[in-house]
Design an enzyme around this catalytic site. Structure first.
Site, PDB file in Angstrom:
ATOM      1  N   GLY A   1      30.980  56.963  51.438  1.00 44.08           N
ATOM      2  CA  GLY A   1      31.069  55.730  52.205  1.00 44.08           C
ATOM      3  C   GLY A   1      30.902  54.486  51.359  1.00 44.08           C
ATOM      4  O   GLY A   1      30.941  54.522  50.134  1.00 44.08           O
TER       5      GLY A   1
ATOM      6  N   LEU B   1      33.072  52.029  51.150  1.00 45.01           N
ATOM      7  CA  LEU B   1      34.332  52.166  50.429  1.00 45.01           C
ATOM      8  C   LEU B   1      34.758  50.870  49.751  1.00 45.01           C
ATOM      9  O   LEU B   1      34.468  49.763  50.228  1.00 45.01           O
ATOM     10  CB  LEU B   1      35.426  52.616  51.400  1.00 45.01           C
TER      11      LEU B   1
ATOM     12  N   HIS C   1      38.192  53.762  46.128  1.00 42.58           N
ATOM     13  CA  HIS C   1      38.343  54.836  47.106  1.00 42.58           C
ATOM     14  C   HIS C   1      39.729  54.793  47.751  1.00 42.58           C
ATOM     15  O   HIS C   1      40.364  55.835  47.954  1.00 42.58           O
ATOM     16  CB  HIS C   1      37.291  54.706  48.217  1.00 42.58           C
TER      17      HIS C   1
ATOM     18  N   GLY D   1      37.959  60.757  41.626  1.00 39.41           N
ATOM     19  CA  GLY D   1      38.185  59.704  40.636  1.00 39.41           C
ATOM     20  C   GLY D   1      37.720  60.127  39.253  1.00 39.41           C
ATOM     21  O   GLY D   1      36.663  60.738  39.102  1.00 39.41           O
TER      22      GLY D   1
ATOM     23  N   ASP E   1      34.100  59.097  37.501  1.00 40.85           N
ATOM     24  CA  ASP E   1      33.022  60.089  37.422  1.00 40.85           C
ATOM     25  C   ASP E   1      33.600  61.321  36.735  1.00 40.85           C
ATOM     26  O   ASP E   1      33.816  62.370  37.359  1.00 40.85           O
ATOM     27  CB  ASP E   1      32.513  60.409  38.824  1.00 40.85           C
TER      28      ASP E   1
END
Length: 314
Positions: free
Chosen positions: A36, A38, A42, A183, A186
């Site tokens: 969340g 966002l 995202h 993504g 990370d």
């Protein structure tokens, strides 16, 4: 094509039922897992997901299993209304938003009412403590990618990737997607999920989406909201240090120690505290001394009380 307003589901069974119905109609499903709050990063994952599947599920769940006792789960930012408005703005839309209350509460599964640490009965998501209970009927099964989780973020956050791998496994079992998008910001997390899917024979394609940056160069992250204006300015030293390292590598500098020292100096002079700065093999995540094969430069540093991480391919 997704409806203007995504279908919001909170139950595991109703989520699984929807997915199986869609798959029975020949549809392919992509999952974009999020916690969340966002941002454009995202939304770019969702746009990438549209390239790989017909239907899009976005999960919104702050996973207590990846927080250690010293990390305050309650401070993680949240704005569900804002998240829904952003999801509606994505070209192609989102079909389902899966936002369960507590994926570690099994009282509805076993018929046994559980109690949280305050002695109160837990009835379907009232708290997030069941995943760390050491006795009773709490969650006790974890997924670990043993070698890949040890370095980089894993050094200072020893339970983090255990929690990530476990919750992603649970989401895979509940949503049953054909594709899942993560993504590359990370980077270690993305590689760990890839390895987990390979090793455990999940029939899911894992897609890595490129890093998105704000206009000032800072990689987009929900944690950036905790940075003061001064800390944000200092945090830009991470992207500057990585660009300097990439430039050095292009100019023929292949000694990793020198590239790392330059990056560390840039960040510490700006006031950052280094968590790690490593040049590692892109797949094994093992540190290398010289650049003679595909590598990635991973950095994490603290600015105030906020940890910022970033990666770049030298």
């Amino acid at each position: 094509m997704a409806a203007l307003d995504p279908l919001v589901l909170t139950g595991k069974d109703e989520m699984r039922k929807w997915s199986r119905l869609m798959r029975s109609h020949g549809k392919t499903i992509a999952l974009v897992p999020t916690m969340g709050y966002l941002h454009q990063g995202h939304l770019s994952l969702i746009q990438e997901a549209h390239k790989h599947a017909q239907l899009i599920v976005v999960s919104i769940y702050v996973n207590p299993g990846q927080f250690s006792p010293s990390e305050d789960l309650s401070t993680y930012p949240s704005d569900f209304h804002g998240d829904m408005l952003k999801l509606k703005s994505v070209p192609g839309g989102v079909d389902v938003v899966f936002c369960p209350k507590n994926l570690y509460d099994y009282s509805n599964d076993s018929g046994v009412k559980q109690k949280n640490k305050n002695g109160n009965e837990s009835l379907g998501g009232g708290g997030s403590v069941s995943c760390v209970e050491e006795k009773g009927n709490g969650h006790e099964t974890w997924v670990r990618v043993e070698r890949l989780e040890k370095g980089l973020c894993g050094k200072s956050r020893p339970v983090f990737f255990r929690g990530v791998a476990t919750i992603v496994t649970k989401l895979f079992h509940i949503v049953e997607p054909d594709v899942a998008v993560f993504g590359k910001k990370d980077y270690q997390q993305w590689r760990i999920i890839q390895r987990m899917v390979r090793d455990l024979d999940f029939a899911i394609e894992i897609v890595g989406s490129e890093v998105m940056r704000d206009s000032d160069g800072l990689a987009l992250s929900s944690r950036n909201v905790h940075l003061s204006a001064e800390e944000r300015e200092k945090a830009l030293s991470i992207s500057r240090s990585l660009l300097k390292a990439k430039s050095g590598a292009k100019d023929g500098q292949v000694k990793c120690r020198e590239l790392k020292d330059l990056a560390i100096l840039t960040i510490t002079q700006a006031g950052g505290r280094i968590d790690y700065a490593e040049i590692v093999d892109q797949e094994s995540l093992e540190a290398v001394e010289e650049i003679n094969s595909p590598v990635v430069f991973c950095i994490a540093a603290w600015f105030g009380k906020t940890s910022i991480n970033a990666v770049i391919d030298p």
